[in-house]
Motif scaffolding. Structure first.
Motif, PDB file in Angstrom:
ATOM      1  N   MET A  35      10.692 -12.416   0.807  1.00 19.56           N
ATOM      2  CA  MET A  35      11.795 -11.741   1.436  1.00 19.56           C
ATOM      3  C   MET A  35      11.403 -10.309   1.805  1.00 19.56           C
ATOM      4  N   ALA A  36      10.623  -9.694   0.957  1.00 18.36           N
ATOM      5  CA  ALA A  36      10.206  -8.328   1.254  1.00 18.36           C
ATOM      6  C   ALA A  36       9.357  -8.291   2.529  1.00 18.36           C
ATOM      7  N   ARG A  37       8.459  -9.270   2.669  1.00 17.24           N
ATOM      8  CA  ARG A  37       7.629  -9.326   3.880  1.00 17.24           C
ATOM      9  C   ARG A  37       8.503  -9.517   5.114  1.00 17.24           C
ATOM     10  N   ALA A  38       9.528 -10.368   5.019  1.00 20.49           N
ATOM     11  CA  ALA A  38      10.432 -10.600   6.151  1.00 20.49           C
ATOM     12  C   ALA A  38      11.181  -9.333   6.523  1.00 20.49           C
ATOM     13  N   ALA A  39      11.357  -8.454   5.538  1.00 16.14           N
ATOM     14  CA  ALA A  39      12.052  -7.192   5.786  1.00 16.14           C
ATOM     15  C   ALA A  39      11.088  -6.100   6.245  1.00 16.14           C
ATOM     16  N   GLY A  40       9.793  -6.459   6.413  1.00 13.48           N
ATOM     17  CA  GLY A  40       8.828  -5.506   6.943  1.00 13.48           C
ATOM     18  C   GLY A  40       8.083  -4.692   5.902  1.00 13.48           C
ATOM     19  N   VAL A  41       8.181  -5.053   4.626  1.00 18.72           N
ATOM     20  CA  VAL A  41       7.467  -4.322   3.575  1.00 18.72           C
ATOM     21  C   VAL A  41       6.011  -4.764   3.579  1.00 18.72           C
ATOM     22  N   SER A  42       5.107  -3.802   3.472  1.00 19.79           N
ATOM     23  CA  SER A  42       3.675  -4.109   3.527  1.00 19.79           C
ATOM     24  C   SER A  42       3.220  -4.832   2.257  1.00 19.79           C
ATOM     25  N   PRO A  43       2.159  -5.658   2.386  1.00 21.17           N
ATOM     26  CA  PRO A  43       1.632  -6.335   1.199  1.00 21.17           C
ATOM     27  C   PRO A  43       1.206  -5.345   0.104  1.00 21.17           C
ATOM     28  N   GLY A  44       0.648  -4.214   0.480  1.00 24.69           N
ATOM     29  CA  GLY A  44       0.237  -3.211  -0.507  1.00 24.69           C
ATOM     30  C   GLY A  44       1.417  -2.664  -1.295  1.00 24.69           C
ATOM     31  N   ALA A  45       2.512  -2.416  -0.611  1.00 25.56           N
ATOM     32  CA  ALA A  45       3.708  -1.914  -1.299  1.00 25.56           C
ATOM     33  C   ALA A  45       4.287  -2.976  -2.229  1.00 25.56           C
TER      34      ALA A  45
END
Length: 165
Positions: free
Chosen positions: A1-11
């Motif tokens: 879900m975080a990736r779908a919201a645009g959060v980077s893999p590193g974060a």
């Protein structure tokens, strides 16, 4: 879900690797002689204790306090095959002792009362545990009969485990 919201893999990686549960919630206190000691004093009802018990394959369960009208019968029935023993504390010890004798008559059960209850409970659990086991404080009950609150109960568990070292 975080990736779908645009959060980077590193974060995401940083957030997951730095995440820590609040104290008294399935908190690993120590590993001593191959036995892990886990504080889930916040498991103040059967539902919360069920989640904690499901996390481990072989354990000595420290259980009890004020049951406040709830019954841990289903917990005992569903997790009995993984229990090496039970240490019962608190004001509702007779009810718990009765349930364990009905549901798991061969299980080693110790009832602890009197002064320094948590220290006695941890020592009794240590006697039953074998390497690879978990000694789990997941009381499935409120704490006010013997402790100020769940945090006090958990802190006394932590102190008792530290005394084993």
């Amino acid at each position: 879900m975080a990736r779908a919201a645009g959060v980077s893999p590193g974060a995401i990686r940083k957030a997951i690797s730095s995440f820590k549960l609040s104290p008294h919630r399935n908190q690993l206190v120590a590993e001593i002689a191959g036995v892990r000691y886990v504080n889930d004093s916040k498991a103040t009802n059967p539902h919360a204790a069920d989640s904690s018990l499901r996390s481990y394959d072989s354990l000595v369960w420290i259980v009890g306090g004020l049951l406040k009208g709830t019954s841990p019968r289903e917990l005992i029935e569903s997790h009995g095959s993984r229990l090496r023993g039970a240490i019962i504390i608190g004001s509702d010890t007779q009810e718990l002792e009765r349930l364990f004798s009905e549901v798991l008559p061969g299980l080693p059960v110790r009832v602890i009362s009197g002064e320094r209850v948590m220290q006695q409970a941890v020592r009794a659990a240590k006697e039953l545990a074998k390497p690879g086991d978990v000694v789990l404080l997941a009381p499935a009950a409120a704490s006010m009969d013997q402790f100020q609150d769940y945090a006090d109960r958990g802190n006394q568990f932590i102190a008792a485990v530290e005394d084993l070292k």
